[in-house]
Design a protein around this motif. Sequence first.
Motif, PDB file in Angstrom:
ATOM      1  N   LYS A 194      58.609 -82.629 -49.726  1.00  0.00           N
ATOM      2  CA  LYS A 194      59.038 -82.438 -48.334  1.00  0.00           C
ATOM      3  C   LYS A 194      60.095 -83.480 -47.964  1.00  0.00           C
ATOM      4  O   LYS A 194      61.107 -83.179 -47.326  1.00  0.00           O
TER       5      LYS A 194
ATOM      6  N   ALA B  20      63.365 -82.679 -49.615  1.00  0.00           N
ATOM      7  CA  ALA B  20      64.033 -81.552 -48.954  1.00  0.00           C
ATOM      8  C   ALA B  20      64.692 -82.006 -47.664  1.00  0.00           C
ATOM      9  O   ALA B  20      65.804 -81.569 -47.325  1.00  0.00           O
TER      10      ALA B  20
ATOM     11  N   ARG C 289      60.573 -78.332 -45.218  1.00  0.00           N
ATOM     12  CA  ARG C 289      59.656 -77.792 -46.221  1.00  0.00           C
ATOM     13  C   ARG C 289      58.259 -77.684 -45.634  1.00  0.00           C
ATOM     14  O   ARG C 289      57.821 -78.590 -44.914  1.00  0.00           O
TER      15      ARG C 289
ATOM     16  N   GLU D 284      60.972 -73.446 -47.946  1.00  0.00           N
ATOM     17  CA  GLU D 284      62.012 -74.324 -47.447  1.00  0.00           C
ATOM     18  C   GLU D 284      62.825 -73.547 -46.426  1.00  0.00           C
ATOM     19  O   GLU D 284      63.307 -72.449 -46.720  1.00  0.00           O
TER      20      GLU D 284
ATOM     21  N   ALA E 111      56.474 -75.765 -41.749  1.00  0.00           N
ATOM     22  CA  ALA E 111      57.820 -76.307 -41.971  1.00  0.00           C
ATOM     23  C   ALA E 111      58.543 -76.567 -40.659  1.00  0.00           C
ATOM     24  O   ALA E 111      59.187 -77.600 -40.488  1.00  0.00           O
TER      25      ALA E 111
END
Lengths: 780, 157, 264
Positions: free
Chosen positions: A443, A446, A453, A644, A757
Amino acid sequence: MSTGIGARVKRKEDKRFITGKGKYTDDVRSENQAYAAFVRSPHAHAKIKGIDKSAALAMEGVIDVLDGHQLTGDGIGNIICGWAITSKDGSAMNMGAWSALATEKVRYVGDAAAVVIAETQALARIAAEAVEVDYEVLPAVSNAKKALADGAPEIHDNAPGNLIYDWEIGEEAATDAALSEAAHVTEMEITNNRLSPNPMEPRSAVATYDAAEEHYTLYTTSQNPHVARLVLSAFYQVAPEHKLRVIAPDVGGGFGSKIYIYPEEITCLWASMKTNRSVKWTSDRSEAFITDAHGRDHISTAKMGFDADGRITGFKVDTIANFGAYMSLFSSAVPTYLYATLLSGQYDIQNIHCNVRAVYTNTVPVDAYRGAGRPEACYLIERMMETAAREMGKDPSELRRANFVREFPHQTPVIMAYDAGDFDANLDQAREAADVAGFPARKEEAAKRGKLRGLGYSSYIEACGIAPSAAVGSLGAGVGLWESAEVRVNPVGTIEILTGSHSHGQGHETTFAQIVAERFSIPIENVSIVHGDTDKVQFGMGTYGSRSGAVGMSAIVKAMDKVEAKVRKIAAHVLEASEDDIVIEGGEVKVKGTDKAMGWHEVGLSAYTAHNLPPDMEPGLKESAFYDPANFTFPAGAYICEVEVDPETGVTEIVRFTASDDFGTIINPMIVEGQVHGGIAQGIGQAMLEQVVYDDDGQLITGSYMDYTMPRAADLPFYDVHHASTICPNNPLGMKGCGEAGAIGSPPAVINAITDAIGSNTLAMPATPHAVWSALQAAQ
Amino acid sequence: MTKISMNVNGKAVSRDVPDETLLSDYLREHLRLTGTHVGCDTSQCGACVVHVNGRAVKSCSALAASLEGAEVTTIEGIAQNGELHPMQQAFTDHHGLQCGFCTPGMIMTGVDMVNRYKAEGRDLTTDAIRHELEGNICRCTGYHNIVRAVEDAAAKM
Amino acid sequence: MYPTKYHKPDSVDAAITALSGAEDGKFLAGGQTLLATMKQHLAAPSDLVDVRGISDLSGIRMDGDTLVIGAATTHAEVAASADVNSACPGLARLAAGIGDPAVRHMGTIGGSIANNDPAACYPAGLLALNATIVTNSREIAADDFFLGLFTTALEEDEIITSVRVPACAKAAYAKFRQPASLFALVGVCVAQTADGARVAITGAGEDGVFRHEGLEAALSSDWSASAIDGVEVSADGLMSDIHGSAAYRANLIKVMAKRAVAAA
């Protein structure tokens, strides 16, 4: 290489499909073929004031134009729903009349008012446009909630307020009390989006009437040709069963939508008799969107109460189910016995209450679509669990564990008695495979790329192997839900299995052969599977509800038991041994511990020459069995989805999808994994892409692939599929079923991941880029 | 009506057909090559893909009349001397089909994409395969095994 | 489909003659839109005049610094053309992203722009690249050619013969696909031309493809993705449907414009 239970045997049926030699209904062309095209209503709700056929009839090559008054005048019966649901006040459900061709009113866009029979398909379609129907347009309603509101247009005279039934299950007072005393209550309004099943092969029918024999033959795209014949005979009075042969040849996918007997098949059969021609109809995709039964379409409010330790104390649900304009064959059972009975999920919940109102609207009829009721239940429960965990600040998998059923059998308060399972094992396996421990680092990485994420869970359970006939009968089903099989051992020892199950992608020709080859120790090439023809197979209930393994194969096992018993007697007699000492192995039937043996084929030959059989034994080697299941089966599992999100566009990419399923015994892992892949793809489709949209006037907005989003290769990930199985104690092979699991378990995992997310829980399916972007904007 | 002559699967064929006849109908109804399927009416599903002069084409979106003299290859024509084409073999090896309806179009699309990528010297990654399958819809497999099949066939072609 | 009569002339004149002799004729090129429309009975031309037999309409060549693309050139041919890839690589990449591989083998540039679907890619490309559409009777600047939804400056019996595209090293097209059709929900083509930056947008406008002054001004003074940050893209005049609101499309115009600039 082994071809027995558990072997990844390549499919026996593949060769014809990969070489273009499959035989689907539209590939059938009769001598002197004529073609049907339907005159369909462009209005969602209208009175038919008159039909002017003259222009169409004047066209060269038009054989006839037939309407609903002619159809009902010939005694063709109305289309029925085969499962009677009783409202909580004791009243029967309000089933409106549904004629295969409308007579007084049309009730949805696509409802057929007449049919043209012509020499070519192109001409039939052109002539259908020349049939002038004089409509008096009536107000229409497409949304189920609006259909229940005061003053909504009424669709059937015998369904005041458009209400079909108002049904409940569970204890309302106890559930209310539990909720009022709960330490925490999670409340949500949840919509389950309406879907169109979209098997890639459009529906088709070729009906041929033989006047000399007064006999009909119907080739059709059916998941259950025997049920089709039964219903066409018993309810629609097209022909008595012995005068009607129904053949479902290769069928290009069903997903529920090819269970039902639709107006088109009825009309083609009847029109074949009227015109004395073979009549063929093949849907195009646009027609499929307005005729194939849709799925889902629930609006629910739900409350789930927890005690201070996070244990669920009560679960209360109120659901409105949109049935469309008419009650389709199994429609009534979907939001009741296939839905509310699964609301306990994988959890020990003592108090559950669910109220369901089924509602008519001016839309295509709604019925079972892959999962049928269970996806709606699973979505509700698993969205509630994830949301509750977030609200209470608990780890979502720990909240689930705090409530898992761990002792079996487990009686839920909503009918179902779970027989086996190990929900911790599935969750553990999925978490490990999904590397949940590594998620925070992923996470963070990302986020550096500007991506959001998220990770979401779903612990699903469903009920398959439908079902004990006496049980479903007591709940209103109009048929028994057993399966039949016949095992024919030929004089040379090869075997034909006749089954009432129907394969339309499931690979029965391979998996069914596997259990036979293993049982009788013969090469799998020596086994062939016969299905889909009412003249060949005596009876069967067909394939839906993930039942072909648990019910269909169980019937084969029972028939094989009888064959084996006879084989033992024959071998014992010929080899002068005791039946108890006979073993079947290595292609031979042997006397244990001796070198006395006969080839399997010799046993077959002995049975048919009948020169040397035990006294009083009938010649031949052919046995049949009907298997009626003792219980539903309960496939279960844990799915973890990782996504994502691109916050600039709302585009969501599924970066990881992990499944751990418990299907009981697995015959062919390759085929089972394929079923899981396909189910997950349809679940992701529901979660992110697909939705049938009607405008307020009942016009279909998503009438083709230009607007209805089918999942494509680039929309989907590779799936990481695992199994942690417990054996089903209630059928001979220990099977649970795998066909629907993916479509049931995956939608909540996807939405739980996306909402994780984006940090906003206000997100409905399908979570399109636009929807996700809008949720992000609203949260800012 | 126009007499349309083509070479289909290595054989010269000729039929009188109405001018509005689509290639898919020419193949299915006039030549009775029913391996080519029609799954939509908006040129999106790809069940009808065949090769015309060596390139993948949606046969539902081409007029037979416009293809006078063309070389057409259908799913019935890619196995040679009883040997399956590597793409056909890969589809069964990887369980890349279930109901089989989209399969002919998938295989013909797969063969075309591998041929093009090889001719252009490009690397056919699994991402590229997914992108190249944009015009082919499968409802059964979830594409996982189809992508694996094309990947495997590409290595063998 | 309704019956129709098929013609395959080998010259522009013969094509015009065939069309004018027809009761309700239509030119047919790749057929990727027209045939689908005919299948659904939304069009029923009495005659189809196939332009793919006309040699003048095929081929790609350079005329000085200008690319000349025959009207019957397929998307796949444009995408693979060495001339297009060297003179205007952004156009080659645009063509490589139209439809799917099988559609690109049949669909043509002339057919696409004559149809002027409001979600098609070529109109944005040709408008941004300041192309000229050449017909049998005249030359029409792209600015004057695309007139609205499915509407162009073409007369009834006028036929596109080629498209002239000035070479442009810095141009790119970024498409955000409508999830179902895979046409452009928003497609933005940016080009750095002799007359400054040109930005054309497809998929979004209620009246079809259009140029965006604000984006062009910003990119003319500073050709960078960050220059777009300060530009106001209004939702007024943008389409709203089940796939995206006008506000969403307005957002996508900026995002896709930035991505196009970055890719150019």
